[in-house]
Write a protein that holds these residues in place. Structure first.
Motif, PDB file in Angstrom:
ATOM      1  N   VAL A 209      -2.713  -8.154   5.824  1.00  0.00           N
ATOM      2  CA  VAL A 209      -3.016  -9.265   6.742  1.00  0.00           C
ATOM      3  C   VAL A 209      -4.532  -9.428   6.858  1.00  0.00           C
ATOM      4  CG1 VAL A 209      -0.890  -8.849   8.044  1.00  0.00           C
ATOM      5  CG2 VAL A 209      -3.034  -7.768   8.786  1.00  0.00           C
ATOM      6  N   ASP A 210      -4.970 -10.516   7.513  1.00  0.00           N
ATOM      7  CA  ASP A 210      -6.404 -10.672   7.755  1.00  0.00           C
ATOM      8  C   ASP A 210      -6.821  -9.783   8.923  1.00  0.00           C
ATOM      9  OD1 ASP A 210      -5.564 -12.050  10.062  1.00  0.00           O
ATOM     10  OD2 ASP A 210      -5.760 -14.000   9.092  1.00  0.00           O
ATOM     11  N   GLU A 211      -8.120  -9.695   9.150  1.00  0.00           N
ATOM     12  CA  GLU A 211      -8.643  -8.758  10.140  1.00  0.00           C
ATOM     13  C   GLU A 211      -8.080  -8.993  11.541  1.00  0.00           C
ATOM     14  OE1 GLU A 211     -10.356 -10.367   7.852  1.00  0.00           O
ATOM     15  OE2 GLU A 211     -12.192  -9.323   7.240  1.00  0.00           O
ATOM     16  N   GLY A 217      -0.138  -7.541  13.716  1.00  0.00           N
ATOM     17  CA  GLY A 217       0.608  -8.244  12.687  1.00  0.00           C
ATOM     18  C   GLY A 217       0.642  -9.740  12.950  1.00  0.00           C
ATOM     19  N   ASN A 218       1.425 -10.460  12.150  1.00  0.00           N
ATOM     20  CA  ASN A 218       1.564 -11.909  12.331  1.00  0.00           C
ATOM     21  C   ASN A 218       2.972 -12.339  11.952  1.00  0.00           C
ATOM     22  OD1 ASN A 218       1.642 -11.904   9.498  1.00  0.00           O
ATOM     23  ND2 ASN A 218      -0.524 -12.439   9.292  1.00  0.00           N
ATOM     24  N   GLY A 219       3.191 -13.629  11.886  1.00  0.00           N
ATOM     25  CA  GLY A 219       4.528 -14.125  11.567  1.00  0.00           C
ATOM     26  C   GLY A 219       5.008 -13.692  10.201  1.00  0.00           C
ATOM     27  N   ALA A 225       8.908  -7.108   8.095  1.00  0.00           N
ATOM     28  CA  ALA A 225       9.419  -5.970   8.862  1.00  0.00           C
ATOM     29  C   ALA A 225      10.914  -6.106   9.107  1.00  0.00           C
ATOM     30  CB  ALA A 225       8.675  -5.865  10.187  1.00  0.00           C
ATOM     31  N   ASP A 226      11.361  -7.323   9.372  1.00  0.00           N
ATOM     32  CA  ASP A 226      12.794  -7.560   9.586  1.00  0.00           C
ATOM     33  C   ASP A 226      13.583  -7.266   8.312  1.00  0.00           C
ATOM     34  OD1 ASP A 226      15.035  -8.665  11.230  1.00  0.00           O
ATOM     35  OD2 ASP A 226      15.055 -10.192   9.651  1.00  0.00           O
ATOM     36  N   ARG A 227      13.056  -7.698   7.175  1.00  0.00           N
ATOM     37  CA  ARG A 227      13.725  -7.427   5.905  1.00  0.00           C
ATOM     38  C   ARG A 227      13.746  -5.918   5.638  1.00  0.00           C
ATOM     39  NH1 ARG A 227      14.594  -9.777   0.730  1.00  0.00           N
ATOM     40  NH2 ARG A 227      14.813 -11.747   1.851  1.00  0.00           N
ATOM     41  N   ALA A 228      12.639  -5.239   5.922  1.00  0.00           N
ATOM     42  CA  ALA A 228      12.561  -3.800   5.691  1.00  0.00           C
ATOM     43  C   ALA A 228      13.604  -3.054   6.511  1.00  0.00           C
ATOM     44  CB  ALA A 228      11.160  -3.282   6.028  1.00  0.00           C
ATOM     45  N   GLU A 231      16.935  -3.229   4.957  1.00  0.00           N
ATOM     46  CA  GLU A 231      17.023  -2.470   3.707  1.00  0.00           C
ATOM     47  C   GLU A 231      16.842  -0.968   3.901  1.00  0.00           C
ATOM     48  OE1 GLU A 231      14.076  -3.867   1.013  1.00  0.00           O
ATOM     49  OE2 GLU A 231      14.758  -5.944   1.040  1.00  0.00           O
ATOM     50  N   ASN A 232      16.589  -0.542   5.135  1.00  0.00           N
ATOM     51  CA  ASN A 232      16.225   0.858   5.405  1.00  0.00           C
ATOM     52  C   ASN A 232      14.958   1.244   4.642  1.00  0.00           C
ATOM     53  OD1 ASN A 232      18.398   1.527   7.162  1.00  0.00           O
ATOM     54  ND2 ASN A 232      19.755   1.687   5.385  1.00  0.00           N
ATOM     55  N   ALA A 233      14.055   0.293   4.515  1.00  0.00           N
ATOM     56  CA  ALA A 233      12.774   0.533   3.857  1.00  0.00           C
ATOM     57  C   ALA A 233      11.709   0.760   4.923  1.00  0.00           C
ATOM     58  CB  ALA A 233      12.395  -0.662   2.978  1.00  0.00           C
ATOM     59  N   GLY A 234      10.537   1.192   4.495  1.00  0.00           N
ATOM     60  CA  GLY A 234       9.422   1.350   5.413  1.00  0.00           C
ATOM     61  C   GLY A 234       8.570   0.098   5.432  1.00  0.00           C
ATOM     62  N   CYS A 235       7.755  -0.050   6.466  1.00  0.00           N
ATOM     63  CA  CYS A 235       6.886  -1.228   6.559  1.00  0.00           C
ATOM     64  C   CYS A 235       5.635  -0.858   7.345  1.00  0.00           C
ATOM     65  CB  CYS A 235       7.620  -2.382   7.231  1.00  0.00           C
ATOM     66  SG  CYS A 235       6.668  -3.925   7.278  1.00  0.00           S
ATOM     67  N   VAL A 236       4.475  -1.200   6.793  1.00  0.00           N
ATOM     68  CA  VAL A 236       3.191  -0.927   7.441  1.00  0.00           C
ATOM     69  C   VAL A 236       2.334  -2.177   7.362  1.00  0.00           C
ATOM     70  CG1 VAL A 236       1.081   0.451   7.354  1.00  0.00           C
ATOM     71  CG2 VAL A 236       3.264   1.524   6.839  1.00  0.00           C
ATOM     72  N   VAL A 237       1.633  -2.490   8.440  1.00  0.00           N
ATOM     73  CA  VAL A 237       0.701  -3.611   8.469  1.00  0.00           C
ATOM     74  C   VAL A 237      -0.706  -3.072   8.284  1.00  0.00           C
ATOM     75  CG1 VAL A 237      -0.277  -5.477   9.858  1.00  0.00           C
ATOM     76  CG2 VAL A 237       2.180  -5.001   9.957  1.00  0.00           C
ATOM     77  N   ILE A 238      -1.420  -3.625   7.299  1.00  0.00           N
ATOM     78  CA  ILE A 238      -2.770  -3.157   6.958  1.00  0.00           C
ATOM     79  C   ILE A 238      -3.641  -4.362   6.598  1.00  0.00           C
ATOM     80  CG2 ILE A 238      -4.075  -2.003   5.117  1.00  0.00           C
ATOM     81  CD1 ILE A 238      -2.053   0.159   5.071  1.00  0.00           C
ATOM     82  N   SER A 239      -4.894  -4.274   6.930  1.00  0.00           N
ATOM     83  CA  SER A 239      -5.870  -5.238   6.428  1.00  0.00           C
ATOM     84  C   SER A 239      -6.706  -4.544   5.368  1.00  0.00           C
ATOM     85  CB  SER A 239      -6.765  -5.758   7.557  1.00  0.00           C
ATOM     86  OG  SER A 239      -7.850  -6.492   7.015  1.00  0.00           O
ATOM     87  N   ALA A 240      -6.526  -4.943   4.126  1.00  0.00           N
ATOM     88  CA  ALA A 240      -7.296  -4.326   3.038  1.00  0.00           C
ATOM     89  C   ALA A 240      -8.792  -4.544   3.254  1.00  0.00           C
ATOM     90  CB  ALA A 240      -6.863  -4.903   1.691  1.00  0.00           C
ATOM     91  N   ALA A 241      -9.150  -5.676   3.867  1.00  0.00           N
ATOM     92  CA  ALA A 241     -10.559  -5.955   4.132  1.00  0.00           C
ATOM     93  C   ALA A 241     -11.141  -4.931   5.107  1.00  0.00           C
ATOM     94  CB  ALA A 241     -10.713  -7.367   4.689  1.00  0.00           C
ATOM     95  N   ILE A 242     -10.372  -4.590   6.143  1.00  0.00           N
ATOM     96  CA  ILE A 242     -10.830  -3.587   7.107  1.00  0.00           C
ATOM     97  C   ILE A 242     -10.940  -2.226   6.436  1.00  0.00           C
ATOM     98  CG2 ILE A 242     -10.130  -2.263   9.149  1.00  0.00           C
ATOM     99  CD1 ILE A 242      -9.138  -4.824  10.392  1.00  0.00           C
ATOM    100  N   GLU A 243      -9.950  -1.878   5.623  1.00  0.00           N
ATOM    101  CA  GLU A 243      -9.982  -0.581   4.945  1.00  0.00           C
ATOM    102  C   GLU A 243     -11.213  -0.472   4.045  1.00  0.00           C
ATOM    103  OE1 GLU A 243      -7.781   1.835   5.767  1.00  0.00           O
ATOM    104  OE2 GLU A 243      -7.176   0.312   7.205  1.00  0.00           O
ATOM    105  N   ALA A 244     -11.573  -1.577   3.395  1.00  0.00           N
ATOM    106  CA  ALA A 244     -12.754  -1.578   2.544  1.00  0.00           C
ATOM    107  C   ALA A 244     -14.018  -1.374   3.374  1.00  0.00           C
ATOM    108  CB  ALA A 244     -12.835  -2.879   1.752  1.00  0.00           C
ATOM    109  N   GLU A 245     -14.047  -1.950   4.564  1.00  0.00           N
ATOM    110  CA  GLU A 245     -15.193  -1.774   5.459  1.00  0.00           C
ATOM    111  C   GLU A 245     -15.300  -0.323   5.921  1.00  0.00           C
ATOM    112  OE1 GLU A 245     -17.661  -3.648   6.677  1.00  0.00           O
ATOM    113  OE2 GLU A 245     -17.122  -5.365   5.428  1.00  0.00           O
ATOM    114  N   VAL A 246     -14.168   0.272   6.254  1.00  0.00           N
ATOM    115  CA  VAL A 246     -14.153   1.652   6.756  1.00  0.00           C
ATOM    116  C   VAL A 246     -14.750   2.605   5.723  1.00  0.00           C
ATOM    117  CG1 VAL A 246     -12.650   3.581   7.394  1.00  0.00           C
ATOM    118  CG2 VAL A 246     -12.231   1.311   8.345  1.00  0.00           C
TER     119      VAL A 246
END
Length: 366
Positions: A209-211, A217-219, A225-228, A231-246
Motif C-alpha cells: 500500500v502507499d504510505e 490498510g485500505n479498501g 484480507a477477506d480472500r485470505a 483460503e486459510n492464507a496469511g495476509c500482511v499490509v506493508i508499504s514497500a516505500a516505507i520499508e525502503a526508507e527504514v
C-alpha cells in the motif's frame, strides 16, 4: 535456517523494492518497467527475537546466532507465463523447494509506476498469478505422471501409490484449483509435499500500500484480507516505500521514531516473520552457553529427538535426554545455574514435545 519463501507477483507491484528493503541489499533492481529482475535473487535476513538478546546477556555468550529467513525473488509473472510469456516462467523452478509463497499484490492507486494490466485490481492480479502457477504445476505433474504410469504397469507398488496421488491432484488442478486444496490422508499430504508443487505451498499475501495506508490498510487490502481468510492464507499490509526508507536510517532509535510517526510499531519484515511463523505453525527454541547463544526453528509439536536433529543429525541418533528450561524461568532465575538451583530445569525424554521459548541442553552419545 528458520524458513524460506519464494516471492511472486506481477511486474511493477513492488516485489523487488520490497525484496531490497527486506534484505537490506541492492541485489534486485527496482525500476519502473517489467522484467527488471532477470536472475533469481536470494537474500537471507536474521529473524529478530528480543528473547535471544536477553539470553545472550544472562549466559554471557561470546557469540549470538539468530535463526534466518530466506527470500527467493523471481522475475515478475505475467498472463501467459506458463506458455513462455515474460521471464518469470524461467525461474519458477527456483521456488519449488521453498516452505511458503509470498505473493506481493499492488494495493495502491496512482503514482508514477505503470501497472502491467492498466489498472489496480489486486484480486484479479492474484487470480492471474495463481492461474499461471497452477498451469505450471499441471504441466510438470502431467509429465511426471506419464513416467509413473510406465513404472506402475510393471507392478511397482510405490509407483502405483504415487500415480494414484498424482491422478487425484491432477483432477484438482484441472478444475482450476491449487494443489493445496487437495484433501487427503496425512500420509498423502506428506507425499504431496514431496512432489514440490508450487500451488501446494501455503500462501502469505503481502498487500503493498502507499504510505498513508500502511497502518490501517485500505479498501484494496481489505478485499485481499477477506480472500485470505476464506483460503486459510496469511495476509500482511506493508508499504514497500516505507520499508525502503527504514533501511536508509542510521540506527534503531531513528528507525523506531520514524515507524512511530507512520503509526507503525514494527517493520514490515517483522510482520512478515510473525505471519510466516503462524502460517507454517513454527516455534523457536534456544541453546545458550558462554560460547554461543542460538535460536532454532521447528514445527509446533516436534518431539525432542527431532528438535535435536535440527542442530545435528548425530544429536537425534544418540539422543539421551533434553534438559529444558522455559524462557520465563530462565530469565526469572537469572540464567541456567539459577534455574537448576530453583528446580526449574527438567530432564525430558524422547516423548517430550518442545515448546516455544524452551532453552535446551541436549544430552547424546554416538
Amino acid at each position: 535456517m528458520g524458513f524460506n519463501c519464494g516471492i511472486v507477483g506481477l511486474p511493477n507491484v513492488g516485489k523487488s523494492t520490497l525484496f531490497n528493503a527486506l534484505t537490506s541489499t541492492a541485489a534486485a533492481e527496482a525500476e519502473n518497467y517489467p522484467f527488471c529482475t532477470v536472475e533469481p535473487n536470494t537474500g537471507r535476513v536474521a529473524v529478530p527475537d528480543p528473547r535471544l538478546d536477553e539470553l545472550v546477556r544472562l549466559a554471557g555468550s561470546a557469540r549470538v546466532l539468530p535463526t534466518q529467513l530466506e527470500f527467493v525473488d523471481i522475475a515478475g509473472l505475467v498472463r501467459g507465463a506458463s506458455k513462455g510469456e515474460g521471464l518469470g516462467n524461467q525461474f519458477l523452478g527456483h521456488i519449488r523447494e521453498v516452505d511458503a509463497i509470498v505473493h506481493v499484490l499492488r494495493c495502491f492507486a496512482g503514482g508514477d509506476v505503470t501497472h502491467v494490466e492498466g489498472d489496480v485490481n489486486p484480486l484479479r492480479d492474484r487470480d492471474t498469478v495463481e492461474t499461471e502457477l497452477m498451469l505450471a504445476d499441471l504441466e510438470s505433474l502431467e509429465k511426471r505422471a506419464e513416467a509413473a504410469t510406465k513404472k506402475a504397469r510393471s507392478g511397482n507398488k510405490e509407483a502405483k501409490d504415487e500415480l494414484d496421488l498424482m491422478t487425484g491432484v491432477l483432477e484438482v488442478l484441472r478444475e482450476g484449483k491449487p494443489a493445496r486444496s487437495f484433501g487427503g490422508t496425512s500420509e498423502e499430504l506428506q507425499a504431496l509435499a514431496r512432489l514440490q508443487l508450487i500451488t501446494s505451498k501455503p500462501v502469505l499475501y503481502v498487500c503493498n500500500v502507499d504510505e498513508d495506508a500502511a497502518a490501517a490498510g485500505n479498501g484494496f487490502s481489505a478485499r485481499v484480507a477477506d480472500r485470505a481468510t476464506k483460503e486459510n492464507a496469511g495476509c500482511v499490509v506493508i508499504s514497500a516505500a516505507i520499508e525502503a526508507e527504514v533501511v536508509g536510517l542510521g540506527d534503531e532509535a531513528e528507525r523506531a521514531e520514524y515507524l512511530a510517526s507512520m503509526g507503525l510499531e514494527e517493520t514490515g519484515l517483522a510482520r512478515i516473520i510473525h505471519a510466516g511463523y503462524a502460517l507454517l505453525d513454527l516455534i523457536t527454541f534456544f541453546t545458550a552457553t558462554s560460547k554461543e547463544a542460538r535460536a532454532w526453528t521447528a514445527h509446533r509439536g516436534t518431539l525432542a529427538p527431532a528438535a535435536a536433529s535440527v542442530i545435528h543429525t548425530d544429536f537425534e541418533k544418540g539422543f539421551i535426554c533434553a534438559e529444558t528450561i522455559s524462557y520465563a524461568d530462565y530469565v526469572a532465575c537469572g540464567g541456567e545455574q539459577g534455574a537448576r538451583d530453583a528446580g526449574k530445569m527438567c530432564q525430558e525424554g524422547k516423548e517430550y514435545v518442545v515448546a516455544d521459548g524452551d532453552v535446551i541442553l541436549f544430552r547424546f552419545n554416538v
